[in-house]
Write an enzyme that holds these catalytic residues in place. Sequence first.
Site, PDB file in Angstrom:
ATOM      1  N   LYS A 133       0.940  -1.238   0.025  1.00 32.02           N
ATOM      2  CA  LYS A 133      -0.053  -0.033   0.036  1.00 32.02           C
ATOM      3  C   LYS A 133       0.863   1.427  -0.138  1.00 32.02           C
ATOM      4  CE  LYS A 133      -1.422   3.100   2.202  1.00 32.02           C
ATOM      5  NZ  LYS A 133      -1.483   4.667   1.694  1.00 32.02           N
TER       6      LYS A 133
ATOM      7  N   CYS B 283      14.344  10.813   6.135  1.00 33.16           N
ATOM      8  CA  CYS B 283      14.236  10.683   7.575  1.00 33.16           C
ATOM      9  C   CYS B 283      15.532  10.668   8.174  1.00 33.16           C
ATOM     10  CB  CYS B 283      13.181   9.413   7.630  1.00 33.16           C
ATOM     11  SG  CYS B 283      14.113   8.107   6.443  1.00 33.16           S
TER      12      CYS B 283
ATOM     13  N   GLU C 117      10.875  16.210  14.362  1.00 35.04           N
ATOM     14  CA  GLU C 117      11.408  16.119  12.982  1.00 35.04           C
ATOM     15  C   GLU C 117      10.488  17.047  12.034  1.00 35.04           C
ATOM     16  OE1 GLU C 117      10.021  12.435  10.777  1.00 35.04           O
ATOM     17  OE2 GLU C 117      11.959  12.141  10.211  1.00 35.04           O
TER      18      GLU C 117
HETATM   19  P1  NAP Z   1       2.583   8.492   7.681  1.00 36.24           P
HETATM   20  O1  NAP Z   1       1.657   9.418   7.421  1.00 36.24           O
HETATM   21  O2  NAP Z   1       3.222   7.761   8.665  1.00 36.24           O
HETATM   22  O3  NAP Z   1       2.464   7.598   6.234  1.00 36.24           O
HETATM   23  C1  NAP Z   1       3.111   6.644   5.647  1.00 36.24           C
HETATM   24  C2  NAP Z   1       2.312   5.571   5.170  1.00 36.24           C
HETATM   25  O4  NAP Z   1       1.445   5.066   6.161  1.00 36.24           O
HETATM   26  C3  NAP Z   1       1.358   5.995   4.161  1.00 36.24           C
HETATM   27  O5  NAP Z   1       1.293   5.009   2.982  1.00 36.24           O
HETATM   28  C4  NAP Z   1       0.013   6.233   4.846  1.00 36.24           C
HETATM   29  O6  NAP Z   1      -0.880   6.689   3.763  1.00 36.24           O
HETATM   30  C5  NAP Z   1       0.023   5.226   5.694  1.00 36.24           C
HETATM   31  N1  NAP Z   1      -0.906   5.211   7.003  1.00 36.24           N
HETATM   32  C6  NAP Z   1      -1.441   6.258   7.241  1.00 36.24           C
HETATM   33  N2  NAP Z   1      -2.463   6.271   8.328  1.00 36.24           N
HETATM   34  C7  NAP Z   1      -2.396   4.773   8.531  1.00 36.24           C
HETATM   35  C8  NAP Z   1      -3.178   4.052   9.278  1.00 36.24           C
HETATM   36  N3  NAP Z   1      -3.881   4.350  10.342  1.00 36.24           N
HETATM   37  N4  NAP Z   1      -2.863   2.686   9.173  1.00 36.24           N
HETATM   38  C9  NAP Z   1      -2.272   2.101   8.122  1.00 36.24           C
HETATM   39  N5  NAP Z   1      -1.512   2.994   7.077  1.00 36.24           N
HETATM   40  C10 NAP Z   1      -1.428   4.365   7.585  1.00 36.24           C
HETATM   41  O7  NAP Z   1       4.067   9.193   7.014  1.00 36.24           O
HETATM   42  P2  NAP Z   1       4.177  10.298   5.784  1.00 36.24           P
HETATM   43  O8  NAP Z   1       3.629  11.485   6.192  1.00 36.24           O
HETATM   44  O9  NAP Z   1       3.703   9.765   4.614  1.00 36.24           O
HETATM   45  O10 NAP Z   1       5.866  10.349   5.639  1.00 36.24           O
HETATM   46  C11 NAP Z   1       6.709  11.243   6.718  1.00 36.24           C
HETATM   47  C12 NAP Z   1       7.234  10.376   7.725  1.00 36.24           C
HETATM   48  O11 NAP Z   1       7.836   9.236   7.229  1.00 36.24           O
HETATM   49  C13 NAP Z   1       8.315  11.254   8.217  1.00 36.24           C
HETATM   50  O12 NAP Z   1       7.787  11.466   9.827  1.00 36.24           O
HETATM   51  C14 NAP Z   1       9.545  10.551   8.026  1.00 36.24           C
HETATM   52  O13 NAP Z   1      10.521  10.419   8.986  1.00 36.24           O
HETATM   53  C15 NAP Z   1       8.939   9.142   7.970  1.00 36.24           C
HETATM   54  N6  NAP Z   1      10.048   8.309   7.062  1.00 36.24           N
HETATM   55  C16 NAP Z   1      10.768   7.349   7.851  1.00 36.24           C
HETATM   56  C17 NAP Z   1      11.645   6.594   6.841  1.00 36.24           C
HETATM   57  C18 NAP Z   1      12.651   5.581   7.532  1.00 36.24           C
HETATM   58  O14 NAP Z   1      13.033   4.773   6.991  1.00 36.24           O
HETATM   59  N7  NAP Z   1      12.818   5.514   9.121  1.00 36.24           N
HETATM   60  C19 NAP Z   1      11.558   6.636   5.824  1.00 36.24           C
HETATM   61  C20 NAP Z   1      10.848   7.694   5.187  1.00 36.24           C
HETATM   62  C21 NAP Z   1      10.109   8.294   5.855  1.00 36.24           C
HETATM   63  P3  NAP Z   1      -1.338   7.830   3.428  1.00 36.24           P
HETATM   64  O15 NAP Z   1      -0.218   8.243   2.049  1.00 36.24           O
HETATM   65  O16 NAP Z   1      -2.531   7.599   2.614  1.00 36.24           O
HETATM   66  O17 NAP Z   1      -1.159   8.950   4.425  1.00 36.24           O
END
Ligand code: NAP
Length: 462
Positions: A170, A279, A369
């Site tokens: 997803k 990240c 962050e």
């Molecule tokens: P996010 O909102 O946590 O989204 C990540 C994924 O989870 C997306 O596919 C999102 O769908 C999905 N998601 C959201 N709510 C969910 C739920 N209740 N149940 C299941 N899945 C759900 O993060 P983002 O805003 O897209 O990305 C930015 C964040 O990711 C930052 O905090 C960054 O540090 C972190 N990050 C970490 C790494 C690492 O390797 N450590 C790498 C990249 C990013 P939607 O797109 O529809 O919201």
Amino acid sequence: MKAYDGMYIGGAWRPAAGQDVIEVVNPADEQVIGTVPAGTAEDVDTAVRAARAALPDWAATPPAERAARLAALRDVLTARADEIAETVTAELGSPLKFSQAVHAAVPIAVAGSYAELAATYAFEEKTGNSVVHHEPIGVVAAITPWNYPLHQIVAKVAPALAAGCTIVVKPAEDTPLVARLFADTVHEAGLPAGVFNLVTGLGPVAGQALAEHPGVDLVSFTGSTAVGRHIAAIAAGQVKKVALELGGKSANVILPTADLAKAVNVGVANVMSNSGQTCSAWTRMLVHRDQYDEAVELAATAAAKYGERIGPVVNAKQQARVRGYIDKGVAEGARLVAGGPEAPRETGYFVSPTVFADVTPDMTIAQEEIFGPVLSILKYEDEEDALRIANGTVYGLAGAVWAGDEAEAVVFARRMETGQVDINGGRFNPLAPFGGYKQSGVGRELGVHGLAEYLQTKSLQF
Ligand code: NAP
Ligand code: MG
């Protein structure tokens, strides 16, 4: 603008269960470039069933043959690299050169590394009077973010397939087009039907349904710490394994013996790269008080040069969030030396490359962050102080240490509470385990450690 149809399930594009769509926007010009279906629990269920049905055969496929399929995948990714780069540029907004050099190239390296690992990994080992078999964990749910949209998919799919698992992905709602393109590359590479499946949709709907599905054995999630915590709680209820790659607030520690100009310039480039949406970015630069003013000046100059070259952030919400953090930094008393909260262009979700000086460890911009092109420069008194500051957040994903010689940097790096540290600007290594200490995550991706996440052991005694 193109209306894309269907979900890739069981080896073919199939109509989505519902009618709802997600609009995909180019963040550089705010134009809608396409729509994809918004998946429901029904689509997720169909995809998980397809993955389950494909599991026995794929798990029993000899590793050498799995390796051959991954090598084919690497080759198709290579052949379609331009298309991949253009797609990422269209939906994420990153400059085309960066999309080519990173967003398209890194997944090729990662897929290639798992083609090799699948062929060479010891799936069977002996210990005493036992033989230990490393078996695939089963059906994997992969939930990925938008910031490195293809890399984060491949960093899960390639090791999962190498291990003999099947998978349902997803992708992030902001970047579904490169995920769809990836499904086409998987198809072209000749992976058996059902081994890889894709459901586009919203996190709280399709993502949630996938994490909750009883037919999933492991949830591998990359994204925010808040959503990661939520997914881990769901998985705990069903005693499912999770792998979490979460946020970071990494420190770039410049020791007094370092080449200051180089450390500062590489440090600024690291933060501005991908518009700060990395990240593992070194968003806190730690400088000795005697070199502080010089470092601030160097960083301000370096950041100003990025003004023209930097891409937008991914969407309007993220732009508002980043600018909110810049306002907060000013309000809490940090000193702006480059950039600021004003949007540099009228159209597109752009944020000025921003540098704050006089940042203290307890300020919001030094703790949370931001996920935008914002660097905080902090002053330390001595090495112990630097270490306290470096380790003084809930995160521990990455970091950097600069010193006159590598040995000195290594001594400091070994004391950092973080999963990966670049020594004097060390290069990215697709085989090095990547993952977090503390609240930056659970588990590791990439290389042999990333493969092990998708395996479980069975021991036979003789
Ligand atoms: P996010 O909102 O946590 O989204 C990540 C994924 O989870 C997306 O596919 C999102 O769908 C999905 N998601 C959201 N709510 C969910 C739920 N209740 N149940 C299941 N899945 C759900 O993060 P983002 O805003 O897209 O990305 C930015 C964040 O990711 C930052 O905090 C960054 O540090 C972190 N990050 C970490 C790494 C690492 O390797 N450590 C790498 C990249 C990013 P939607 O797109 O529809 O919201
Ligand atoms: Mg989100």
